[in-house]
Write an enzyme that holds these catalytic residues in place. Structure first.
Site, PDB file in Angstrom:
ATOM      1  N   ARG A  46      49.194  33.791  54.802  1.00 44.26           N
ATOM      2  CA  ARG A  46      49.050  34.173  56.219  1.00 44.26           C
ATOM      3  C   ARG A  46      47.703  34.886  56.366  1.00 44.26           C
ATOM      4  O   ARG A  46      47.037  35.202  55.379  1.00 44.26           O
ATOM      5  CB  ARG A  46      50.195  35.047  56.739  1.00 44.26           C
ATOM      6  CG  ARG A  46      50.865  35.988  55.808  1.00 44.26           C
ATOM      7  CD  ARG A  46      50.050  37.146  55.282  1.00 44.26           C
ATOM      8  NE  ARG A  46      49.489  38.029  56.292  1.00 44.26           N
ATOM      9  CZ  ARG A  46      48.681  39.042  56.016  1.00 44.26           C
ATOM     10  NH1 ARG A  46      48.314  39.288  54.759  1.00 44.26           N
ATOM     11  NH2 ARG A  46      48.196  39.808  56.964  1.00 44.26           N
ATOM     12  N   GLY A  47      47.322  35.143  57.626  1.00 40.66           N
ATOM     13  CA  GLY A  47      46.013  35.735  57.890  1.00 40.66           C
ATOM     14  C   GLY A  47      45.051  34.612  58.248  1.00 40.66           C
ATOM     15  O   GLY A  47      44.945  33.620  57.521  1.00 40.66           O
ATOM     16  N   ALA A  48      44.322  34.769  59.346  1.00 37.44           N
ATOM     17  CA  ALA A  48      43.501  33.672  59.863  1.00 37.44           C
ATOM     18  C   ALA A  48      42.515  33.122  58.821  1.00 37.44           C
ATOM     19  O   ALA A  48      42.480  31.901  58.600  1.00 37.44           O
ATOM     20  CB  ALA A  48      42.776  34.126  61.134  1.00 37.44           C
ATOM     21  N   ARG A  89      50.880  25.556  61.516  1.00 33.94           N
ATOM     22  CA  ARG A  89      50.999  26.769  62.358  1.00 33.94           C
ATOM     23  C   ARG A  89      50.196  26.481  63.619  1.00 33.94           C
ATOM     24  O   ARG A  89      48.969  26.561  63.601  1.00 33.94           O
ATOM     25  CB  ARG A  89      50.392  28.010  61.668  1.00 33.94           C
ATOM     26  CG  ARG A  89      51.142  28.589  60.496  1.00 33.94           C
ATOM     27  CD  ARG A  89      52.269  29.541  60.870  1.00 33.94           C
ATOM     28  NE  ARG A  89      51.926  30.701  61.666  1.00 33.94           N
ATOM     29  CZ  ARG A  89      51.457  31.853  61.186  1.00 33.94           C
ATOM     30  NH1 ARG A  89      51.246  32.017  59.910  1.00 33.94           N
ATOM     31  NH2 ARG A  89      51.212  32.863  61.989  1.00 33.94           N
ATOM     32  N   GLN A 194      53.646  44.605  57.494  1.00 35.69           N
ATOM     33  CA  GLN A 194      52.573  44.131  56.616  1.00 35.69           C
ATOM     34  C   GLN A 194      51.918  45.297  55.873  1.00 35.69           C
ATOM     35  O   GLN A 194      51.384  45.117  54.786  1.00 35.69           O
ATOM     36  CB  GLN A 194      51.491  43.390  57.426  1.00 35.69           C
ATOM     37  CG  GLN A 194      51.951  42.097  58.084  1.00 35.69           C
ATOM     38  CD  GLN A 194      52.411  42.316  59.513  1.00 35.69           C
ATOM     39  OE1 GLN A 194      52.837  43.416  59.893  1.00 35.69           O
ATOM     40  NE2 GLN A 194      52.354  41.274  60.318  1.00 35.69           N
ATOM     41  N   ASP A 235      41.853  40.642  65.714  1.00 35.87           N
ATOM     42  CA  ASP A 235      42.200  39.243  65.912  1.00 35.87           C
ATOM     43  C   ASP A 235      41.234  38.575  66.869  1.00 35.87           C
ATOM     44  O   ASP A 235      40.940  37.390  66.735  1.00 35.87           O
ATOM     45  CB  ASP A 235      43.637  39.128  66.416  1.00 35.87           C
ATOM     46  CG  ASP A 235      44.608  39.480  65.309  1.00 35.87           C
ATOM     47  OD1 ASP A 235      44.935  40.671  65.171  1.00 35.87           O
ATOM     48  OD2 ASP A 235      44.980  38.570  64.534  1.00 35.87           O
ATOM     49  N   ASN A 253      44.046  43.493  68.551  1.00 34.28           N
ATOM     50  CA  ASN A 253      44.454  43.599  67.150  1.00 34.28           C
ATOM     51  C   ASN A 253      45.958  43.870  67.110  1.00 34.28           C
ATOM     52  O   ASN A 253      46.607  44.045  68.139  1.00 34.28           O
ATOM     53  CB  ASN A 253      43.651  44.705  66.432  1.00 34.28           C
ATOM     54  CG  ASN A 253      43.824  44.655  64.924  1.00 34.28           C
ATOM     55  OD1 ASN A 253      43.777  43.578  64.332  1.00 34.28           O
ATOM     56  ND2 ASN A 253      44.054  45.793  64.299  1.00 34.28           N
ATOM     57  N   LYS A 254      46.503  43.922  65.917  1.00 31.61           N
ATOM     58  CA  LYS A 254      47.948  44.128  65.712  1.00 31.61           C
ATOM     59  C   LYS A 254      48.471  45.260  66.593  1.00 31.61           C
ATOM     60  O   LYS A 254      47.855  46.313  66.694  1.00 31.61           O
ATOM     61  CB  LYS A 254      48.188  44.479  64.243  1.00 31.61           C
ATOM     62  CG  LYS A 254      49.633  44.666  63.867  1.00 31.61           C
ATOM     63  CD  LYS A 254      50.442  43.401  63.989  1.00 31.61           C
ATOM     64  CE  LYS A 254      49.791  42.287  63.205  1.00 31.61           C
ATOM     65  NZ  LYS A 254      50.398  40.964  63.445  1.00 31.61           N
TER      66      LYS A 254
END
Lengths: 353, 353
Positions: A46-48, A89, A194, A235, A253-254
């Site tokens: 995961r993670g762009a 995804r 996370q 992000d 962001n998150k």
């Protein structure tokens, strides 16, 4: 090891299996496109940026496993397999982008062996480029940290979200590499945790002292002077805030990042956003970016146990907006920028680092 | 039903079993002091005012179950049993205080039947007094809420933390009773999740619309204008802040409260603390109040599943400090006070409501 890589011995993709963290640090091999798609779907990777590399290696894997006598037939089949990787995804932009980037080499190939060799080379370039960018970003950011500094971070913008080194945590690793003693306060990062599951693991592996806190304790830590800088990833960064969110732009962001930024500002603790240039969206204003709402089940159940009434209404946004006026430094692979940002610095094409 | 009460039919203590929430809303009967102590220890009943009533009913239960021919022997044995109730949670001031308050009646009793009757009456008075105070507090606070208001709250300062009605949620119930349509945004409240497990349940039972959010989404909710007031309880209010925390005093409440207060101030959303007069500590400054640190296991494991490396260092404070300058209203059973507070309003003895 890298978060995701090509295993030359087994001629297939290998990745850290993030679904087994924090209990076990193990690897998962994907020898077929089916296996890779499955691994992406269940979030083993995961993670762009890491997903971008997964897409790139996915094309190489398709090129390795597809068979055909005629090159035209072969290419058609590889593209069909690659499309399945790109769709694993649907909202991960990097995944589809890097699939397309590696597929481009097929146009100039003339044989199956050539296609196999050149797609793998292209995928390796994608992965290496991510690491190179993160290392440069890390060095720029590390200059902001004093020896002995304590960094607070949120979520996982680390090696395990990228191919290696990370962005926010890359700043920490670069400071460590430069001989500075830096330790980290990691927020748990509900609801997907996370911070507790992933960030703690990679920091401990790299011998960075880390203290885990509930997200709720971040304010107390800042008030008590336990933190010298907050460093987070992003992000998406937009340069136009729109009327509601300030005119200097906004960092997406998150979820939870915004509260940290507001409290950090109150205590004059520098708030640092570490993100590659590719994260900066020069097209949109903040009002034009929708915030993804995630499954209520993430809050109603935790690790399979009931955490709330099964029918309670839930608001579970994945991201939040931090107005740029709360950001002290934006660190990219080309340097450190102090808001208000100059739009010219971020005009496409992305500058060479 | 009340959170804790006397069951006349079975002649024993009955309480809502909060360890079974949110899955089941069931009651637990304690027919002996042993059973009551066990229930307190495993948190079937929690929250300072509810624990006060548990202590009071515990003395009545001791008086019911102890046998002796001589009154002096009987009284000695009841006091010994009552001491076990008082010690069931060592840091819960209300528990020991209400045990002592009910034990006082033993001094003027002359027979076992009289002691049994009068301890139960005294315990009922303790419970009823809590409800009366909360209802008065609720009415004062409700005047601050407009029809249609959305209230954000943190943790559980509700009926289930008290004998009934609650403090922060009592304000909501009183507004509802006054015909106002008020709904609630409940923060999950990591790491013990009282918001998702308890606050949601009691609001749904009373037909108050509630939306559960992760603590991390509170900032976004305030920024998006989804909240008209933040209403929380308090574990302790001090009137002297000391040098570090401002000179207007400090509210100690469940960790996470401080971040909500800082962000609410940024968005001009009123921040309301609802707490009885007994919560106001006129003796100490903020610097003199230690913040309890809780077990790292609360973060390392969630519902028995591994949530972080087993050996990761953890900082897990139970409370945080909100400087009074961020508080718009303090609501008690005697009225609404706007900081800066006048020390004279809170001088002991606690004024009659």
């Amino acid at each position: 090891m890298q978060t995701i890589d090509w295993d030359d011995d087994r001629d297939c993709v290998v990745m850290v299996d993030q679904t087994r963290l924090p209990a076990e640090y193990t690897t998962d091999h994907a020898e077929t496109v089916d296996e890779l798609v499955g691994s992406i779907e269940v979030l083993r990777v995961r993670g762009a940026p890491a997903l971008g590399a997964a897409g790139a290696y996915g094309v190489a894997l398709a090129a390795r496993t597809v068979e055909a006598e005629e090159y035209a037939t072969y290419e058609e089949r590889v593209r069909a397999q690659a499309a399945r990787v790109a769709d694993a995804r649907p909202t991960a932009v990097n995944l589809a982008r890097e699939v397309d980037a590696v597929l481009e080499v097929l146009d100039s190939c003339e044989s199956v062996p050539e296609a196999r060799e050149r797609t793998l080379e292209a995928a390796q370039r994608v992965a290496n480029e991510d690491i190179r960018r993160n290392r440069q970003l890390g060095e720029h950011g590390a200059a902001l940290l004093a020896d002995g500094a304590t960094v607070m971070t949120h979520c996982n913008a680390g090696a395990l979200a990228t191919v290696d080194w990370g962005t926010a945590l890359g700043v920490v690793y670069s400071a460590q590499e430069a001989g500075k003693d830096v330790d980290v306060v990691a927020n748990e990062t509900r609801p997907l945790n996370q911070g507790s599951r992933i960030t703690t693991v990679e920091l401990m592996q790299r011998d960075v002292d880390v203290t885990l806190i509930p997200d709720n304790a971040a304010g107390l830590c800042l008030q008590e002077g336990r933190v010298d800088a907050v460093v987070v990833g992003a992000d998406r960064v937009v340069l136009g805030g729109g009327e509601r969110f300030g005119d200097q732009g906004v960092v997406f962001n998150k979820v939870g990042t915004y509260k940290h930024a507001v409290v950090a500002a109150r205590h004059d603790v520098p708030f640092v956003v570490a993100a590659p240039h590719a994260t900066v969206d020069t097209e949109r204003d903040a009002d034009e970016v929708a915030i993804e709402e995630r499954d209520p089940a993430e809050l109603r159940e935790v690790y399979g146990s009931q955490n709330a009434p099964a029918d309670v209404p839930v608001y579970n946004p994945a991201f939040d907006r931090t107005p740029m006026e709360l950001v002290d430094y934006l660190v990219t692979e080309t340097g450190v920028y102090e808001p208000p940002l100059d739009r010219a610095d971020f005009a496409p094409p992305v500058p060479e680092a």
